[in-house]
Design an enzyme around this catalytic site. Sequence first.
Site, PDB file in Angstrom:
ATOM      1  CB  CYS A   1     -37.360   9.424 -42.087  1.00  0.00           C
ATOM      2  SG  CYS A   1     -36.493   9.506 -40.508  1.00  0.00           S
TER       3      CYS A   1
ATOM      4  CG  HIS B   1     -39.752  13.283 -39.623  1.00  0.00           C
ATOM      5  ND1 HIS B   1     -40.207  12.777 -38.415  1.00  0.00           N
ATOM      6  CD2 HIS B   1     -38.660  12.540 -39.945  1.00  0.00           C
ATOM      7  CE1 HIS B   1     -39.431  11.775 -38.034  1.00  0.00           C
ATOM      8  NE2 HIS B   1     -38.491  11.605 -38.947  1.00  0.00           N
TER       9      HIS B   1
HETATM   10  N1  LIG Z   1     -38.074   4.401 -37.704  1.00  0.00           N
HETATM   11  C1  LIG Z   1     -37.890   5.228 -38.740  1.00  0.00           C
HETATM   12  O1  LIG Z   1     -38.662   6.194 -38.982  1.00  0.00           O
HETATM   13  C2  LIG Z   1     -36.748   4.998 -39.678  1.00  0.00           C
HETATM   14  C3  LIG Z   1     -36.671   5.809 -40.793  1.00  0.00           C
HETATM   15  C4  LIG Z   1     -35.649   5.613 -41.699  1.00  0.00           C
HETATM   16  C5  LIG Z   1     -34.714   4.630 -41.453  1.00  0.00           C
HETATM   17  N2  LIG Z   1     -34.780   3.841 -40.345  1.00  0.00           N
HETATM   18  C6  LIG Z   1     -33.758   2.817 -40.163  1.00  0.00           C
HETATM   19  O2  LIG Z   1     -34.354   1.512 -40.320  1.00  0.00           O
HETATM   20  C7  LIG Z   1     -33.697   0.570 -39.485  1.00  0.00           C
HETATM   21  C8  LIG Z   1     -34.721  -0.117 -38.591  1.00  0.00           C
HETATM   22  O3  LIG Z   1     -35.326   0.831 -37.717  1.00  0.00           O
HETATM   23  P1  LIG Z   1     -36.536   0.423 -36.744  1.00  0.00           P
HETATM   24  O4  LIG Z   1     -37.033   1.701 -36.176  1.00  0.00           O
HETATM   25  O5  LIG Z   1     -37.472  -0.498 -37.444  1.00  0.00           O
HETATM   26  O6  LIG Z   1     -35.727  -0.450 -35.629  1.00  0.00           O
HETATM   27  P2  LIG Z   1     -36.322  -1.517 -34.587  1.00  0.00           P
HETATM   28  O7  LIG Z   1     -37.754  -1.270 -34.311  1.00  0.00           O
HETATM   29  O8  LIG Z   1     -35.355  -1.542 -33.442  1.00  0.00           O
HETATM   30  O9  LIG Z   1     -36.205  -2.952 -35.377  1.00  0.00           O
HETATM   31  C9  LIG Z   1     -34.951  -3.585 -35.603  1.00  0.00           C
HETATM   32  C10 LIG Z   1     -35.139  -4.910 -36.337  1.00  0.00           C
HETATM   33  O10 LIG Z   1     -33.849  -5.515 -36.514  1.00  0.00           O
HETATM   34  C11 LIG Z   1     -33.799  -6.788 -35.844  1.00  0.00           C
HETATM   35  N3  LIG Z   1     -32.499  -6.982 -35.224  1.00  0.00           N
HETATM   36  C12 LIG Z   1     -31.965  -6.308 -34.175  1.00  0.00           C
HETATM   37  N4  LIG Z   1     -30.725  -6.781 -33.889  1.00  0.00           N
HETATM   38  C13 LIG Z   1     -30.497  -7.787 -34.770  1.00  0.00           C
HETATM   39  C14 LIG Z   1     -29.404  -8.684 -34.969  1.00  0.00           C
HETATM   40  N5  LIG Z   1     -28.287  -8.642 -34.222  1.00  0.00           N
HETATM   41  N6  LIG Z   1     -29.499  -9.598 -35.973  1.00  0.00           N
HETATM   42  C15 LIG Z   1     -30.603  -9.663 -36.745  1.00  0.00           C
HETATM   43  N7  LIG Z   1     -31.690  -8.852 -36.593  1.00  0.00           N
HETATM   44  C16 LIG Z   1     -31.613  -7.916 -35.614  1.00  0.00           C
HETATM   45  C17 LIG Z   1     -34.900  -6.743 -34.803  1.00  0.00           C
HETATM   46  O11 LIG Z   1     -35.303  -8.069 -34.475  1.00  0.00           O
HETATM   47  P3  LIG Z   1     -35.898  -8.475 -33.009  1.00  0.00           P
HETATM   48  O12 LIG Z   1     -37.332  -8.035 -32.981  1.00  0.00           O
HETATM   49  O13 LIG Z   1     -35.744  -9.959 -32.990  1.00  0.00           O
HETATM   50  O14 LIG Z   1     -35.035  -7.778 -31.987  1.00  0.00           O
HETATM   51  C18 LIG Z   1     -35.976  -5.947 -35.573  1.00  0.00           C
HETATM   52  O15 LIG Z   1     -36.610  -6.807 -36.484  1.00  0.00           O
HETATM   53  C19 LIG Z   1     -32.621   1.346 -38.722  1.00  0.00           C
HETATM   54  O16 LIG Z   1     -31.390   1.219 -39.390  1.00  0.00           O
HETATM   55  C20 LIG Z   1     -33.122   2.781 -38.786  1.00  0.00           C
HETATM   56  O17 LIG Z   1     -32.079   3.721 -38.681  1.00  0.00           O
HETATM   57  C21 LIG Z   1     -35.788   4.005 -39.454  1.00  0.00           C
END
Ligand SMILES: NC(=O)c1ccc[n+]([C@@H]2O[C@H](COP(=O)([O-])OP(=O)(O)OC[C@H]3O[C@@H](n4cnc5c(N)ncnc54)[C@H](OP(=O)(O)O)[C@@H]3O)[C@@H](O)[C@H]2O)c1
Length: 347
Positions: A150, A243
């Site tokens: 991001c 950001h």
């Molecule tokens: N937040 C940002 O601004 C941003 C920006 C760019 C990139 N990203 C990237 O995008 C990704 C997601 O980020 P997020 O902030 O959305 O994370 P998050 O809120 O922690 O969500 C994670 C997701 O993955 C699922 N998950 C976790 N462990 C799992 C497993 N072992 N098997 C299958 N599903 C699983 C979770 O399901 P449950 O609900 O069932 O636990 C949830 O749906 C990350 O790689 C992050 O680095 C984030």
Amino acid sequence: MTVSVGILGATGAVGQRFIQLLDGHPTFEIDALTASESSAGKSYQAAAKWRANTPIPRDVADIEVGETHPDAVSDDIDLLFSSLPSGVASEVEPKFLEAGYVVSSNSSNDRMAEDVPLTIPEINPGHLDLIEVQRDNRGWDGALIKNPNCSTITMVPTLAALDAGFGIERADVTTLQAVSGAGYSGVTSMEIIDNAIPHIGGEENKMETESRKLLGEFDGAELSLHDAEVNASCNRIPTLDGHLESVFVDLADDPSPAAAREALESFPGIDLPSAPDQLIHVFGDDQPERPQPRRDRNRDNGMAISVGGVSETPSGLKYNCLAHNTLRGAAGASLLNGELLVEEGWI
Ligand SMILES: NC(=O)c1ccc[n+]([C@@H]2O[C@H](COP(=O)([O-])OP(=O)(O)OC[C@H]3O[C@@H](n4cnc5c(N)ncnc54)[C@H](OP(=O)(O)O)[C@@H]3O)[C@@H](O)[C@H]2O)c1
């Protein structure tokens, strides 16, 4: 034409943004949602701790969340969006690719792999052709395409615009990043209220390397990184979304701030359903206090970049830029890449 899509990691912070952005999409229709074992088998409404600022779309609320495994997802899905934690994604995404799925992923694993397109549709759509190299190398029927981090997406369109006109030799950036970038449970309130944290693990390296890949050249067989030196200093601050980044650039030419503003504002967009009409909005000298996260992050549905404070320094130019980190910087970025895959005939 209807494209059947699924979301891996649909219940998380980025997953919820996908659901929001896909609501009413002209061609993409959600047909599969997956998450961890603890969510599988529940309705989306019961599994997701919905924190977005609009209600869960009615047609999504009752979809049953599946396990994140190819056997649990229908073969009829044309395109998967992935917003899994990168450790999970690095294990799971290859299984979907071997099974023939096309995956547009947010997760940071494999972004710098030589045969994986890291793409912002307005900047380097031609890098998509790396998919041919990827399929030859890995024997996959599917295809993996990544969007950058991001903080990288916020800055790179501005570098691309200045590089096209004046040649970028070096960029130094200091970021002020919102807490949503760390996911819901990433930074506790006790850590961030009344505070700033001058370190985000791995973020500086991502900005420094991903920027050079995005601005690099693909000759049909190999991708070479851009020569520019990029240095990043990344900080977490107590904003929710958006950001803000201060950039100093050394350029081969010596444009005036007015010429730089013109190059930024006139940088072409792309004709895709979720792309903003104008990629970069520039504030003039009369508004040196903009852009600001709260006031400017939602420009053009959170998909446009805002720039302000363009001025001269003894060695080049400086300016501030801003983008919405979970829209333009995450779910919106993958969505645009998905639209590009359709437009270019990969789906
Ligand atoms: N937040 C940002 O601004 C941003 C920006 C760019 C990139 N990203 C990237 O995008 C990704 C997601 O980020 P997020 O902030 O959305 O994370 P998050 O809120 O922690 O969500 C994670 C997701 O993955 C699922 N998950 C976790 N462990 C799992 C497993 N072992 N098997 C299958 N599903 C699983 C979770 O399901 P449950 O609900 O069932 O636990 C949830 O749906 C990350 O790689 C992050 O680095 C984030």
